[in-house]
Design an enzyme around this catalytic site. Sequence first.
Site, PDB file in Angstrom:
ATOM      1  N   ARG A  70       0.855  -1.197   0.000  1.00 55.13           N
ATOM      2  CA  ARG A  70       0.000   0.000   0.000  1.00 55.13           C
ATOM      3  C   ARG A  70       0.877   1.228   0.000  1.00 55.13           C
ATOM      4  O   ARG A  70       1.772   1.352   0.837  1.00 55.13           O
ATOM      5  CB  ARG A  70      -0.845   0.031   1.282  1.00 55.13           C
ATOM      6  N   THR A 128      -1.305   7.528  -0.409  1.00 53.96           N
ATOM      7  CA  THR A 128      -2.624   7.369  -1.052  1.00 53.96           C
ATOM      8  C   THR A 128      -3.405   6.178  -0.486  1.00 53.96           C
ATOM      9  O   THR A 128      -4.620   6.085  -0.675  1.00 53.96           O
ATOM     10  CB  THR A 128      -2.476   7.135  -2.569  1.00 53.96           C
ATOM     11  N   ASP A 169       0.653  -3.380  12.063  1.00 54.19           N
ATOM     12  CA  ASP A 169       1.081  -3.750  10.707  1.00 54.19           C
ATOM     13  C   ASP A 169       1.390  -5.240  10.671  1.00 54.19           C
ATOM     14  O   ASP A 169       2.378  -5.693  11.261  1.00 54.19           O
ATOM     15  CB  ASP A 169       2.313  -2.924  10.319  1.00 54.19           C
ATOM     16  N   ASP A 178       4.892  -6.359   9.217  1.00 49.06           N
ATOM     17  CA  ASP A 178       6.005  -6.051  10.123  1.00 49.06           C
ATOM     18  C   ASP A 178       5.998  -6.966  11.338  1.00 49.06           C
ATOM     19  O   ASP A 178       7.059  -7.388  11.817  1.00 49.06           O
ATOM     20  CB  ASP A 178       5.931  -4.586  10.583  1.00 49.06           C
TER      21      ASP A 178
HETATM   22  C1  PRP Z   1      -1.252  -4.885   4.149  1.00 47.76           C
HETATM   23  C2  PRP Z   1      -2.090  -6.143   4.184  1.00 47.76           C
HETATM   24  C3  PRP Z   1      -2.891  -6.045   2.918  1.00 47.76           C
HETATM   25  C4  PRP Z   1      -3.119  -4.557   2.796  1.00 47.76           C
HETATM   26  C5  PRP Z   1      -4.519  -4.258   3.255  1.00 47.76           C
HETATM   27  O1  PRP Z   1      -0.179  -5.022   3.317  1.00 47.76           O
HETATM   28  O2  PRP Z   1      -1.323  -7.308   4.300  1.00 47.76           O
HETATM   29  O3  PRP Z   1      -2.234  -6.560   1.779  1.00 47.76           O
HETATM   30  O4  PRP Z   1      -2.176  -3.917   3.656  1.00 47.76           O
HETATM   31  O5  PRP Z   1      -4.817  -2.923   3.067  1.00 47.76           O
HETATM   32  P1  PRP Z   1      -5.971  -2.425   2.108  1.00 47.76           P
HETATM   33  O6  PRP Z   1      -7.158  -3.294   2.358  1.00 47.76           O
HETATM   34  O7  PRP Z   1      -6.168  -1.006   2.534  1.00 47.76           O
HETATM   35  O8  PRP Z   1      -5.476  -2.521   0.681  1.00 47.76           O
HETATM   36  P2  PRP Z   1       0.963  -3.897   3.225  1.00 47.76           P
HETATM   37  O9  PRP Z   1       0.647  -2.935   2.144  1.00 47.76           O
HETATM   38  O10 PRP Z   1       1.199  -3.308   4.578  1.00 47.76           O
HETATM   39  O11 PRP Z   1       2.221  -4.709   2.715  1.00 47.76           O
HETATM   40  P3  PRP Z   1       3.125  -5.775   3.482  1.00 47.76           P
HETATM   41  O12 PRP Z   1       2.282  -7.010   3.662  1.00 47.76           O
HETATM   42  O13 PRP Z   1       4.243  -5.988   2.533  1.00 47.76           O
HETATM   43  O14 PRP Z   1       3.554  -5.179   4.792  1.00 47.76           O
HETATM   44  N1  URA Z   2      -2.347  -3.328   6.812  1.00 46.64           N
HETATM   45  C1  URA Z   2      -1.969  -3.774   8.033  1.00 46.64           C
HETATM   46  O1  URA Z   2      -0.977  -4.506   8.146  1.00 46.64           O
HETATM   47  N2  URA Z   2      -2.676  -3.350   9.102  1.00 46.64           N
HETATM   48  C2  URA Z   2      -3.744  -2.573   8.994  1.00 46.64           C
HETATM   49  O2  URA Z   2      -4.370  -2.250  10.028  1.00 46.64           O
HETATM   50  C3  URA Z   2      -4.131  -2.132   7.727  1.00 46.64           C
HETATM   51  C4  URA Z   2      -3.424  -2.536   6.647  1.00 46.64           C
END
Ligand code: PRP
Ligand code: URA
Length: 214
Positions: free
Chosen positions: A109, A113, A205, A208
Site C-alpha cells: 500500500r 494514497t 502492521d 512487520d
Molecule cells: C497490508 C495487508 C494487505 C493490505 C490491506 O499489506 O497485508 O495486503 O495492507 O490494506 P488495504 O485493504 O487497505 O489494501 P501492506 O501494504 O502493509 O504490505 P506488506 O504485507 O508488505 O507489509
Molecule cells: N495493513 C496492516 O498490516 N494493518 C492494517 O491495520 C491495515 C493494513
Amino acid sequence: MDFYNNKNITIFSHPLIKHKISLLRDRESSTNKFRQLVEEIAMLEAYEALKDLPLKDVEVETPLETCMTPMIDGLKLAIIPVLRAGLGMVPGIEALVPSARIGHIGMYRDEKTHKPVTYFCKLPQNIDKRISIIVDPMLATGGSAVDAVSMLKEKGAVKIKFVCILAAPEGLEKLATEHPDVQIYVGQLDRCLNKDAYICPGLGDAGDRIFGTK
Ligand code: PRP
Ligand code: URA
C-alpha cells in the site's frame, strides 16, 4: 450492507479463532508468537472455508475388501498469499492441504494514497480449472483484495475464495460489492479504519509483526 446475512460472507464465531485473534492483537506478543498464531488461525479458517470442496468416489482396496470412497475432486487447490503478510497464513493451510499449489501476488500500500501497488504475480498453471484461495490477514480499505481478485480473474480464475483474519467494514463492503461472486471469510470484523487506513482496534502492521521488520 448486512454482512451477517450475505451468503458469500462468513464471519467466524468459533471461540478458538476469537481467542487466538485476541492474543494476536496484544502488542506484547513476540514475533515468534505472532507468526505461530497467524498460522494457527489460518488453519482453523481454512478448515471451515474448504468445507464445500467437491468430492468424487474412488475405488480403494482396504485390507478387507474393495470399496468406493470419497476423495477431493479436480485439480490441486491454489493458495495465493498477498505478499508479504499473506505468506504468514500459508503454512497453516498447507498443513491441511499439503499438495496445494502456491501462487504469489506482490502488493504494497502506498503510504500516502493507501492505494495498492502491484509488483509481482506468479500463479500455478491452469488457474482457470482450480479453486483459488487468496490469503491476506488484513482487509482494510479493500483496495489490495479487490485488485488481487481482479488480477486472478484476468488470469482466468473463476472459483475464488478470500480468507482474512481482520476486516474493516469499509473493506469488506468494497470487496463484496466489487466481486460479489467471491466467497469471503473473516476472522473478526473490526470497528473502523483510522486516518492512516489502519484497522481499529486491529493488530498494527501485520507484515512487520510477522517478519519482525519494525
Ligand atoms: C497490508 C495487508 C494487505 C493490505 C490491506 O499489506 O497485508 O495486503 O495492507 O490494506 P488495504 O485493504 O487497505 O489494501 P501492506 O501494504 O502493509 O504490505 P506488506 O504485507 O508488505 O507489509
Ligand atoms: N495493513 C496492516 O498490516 N494493518 C492494517 O491495520 C491495515 C493494513
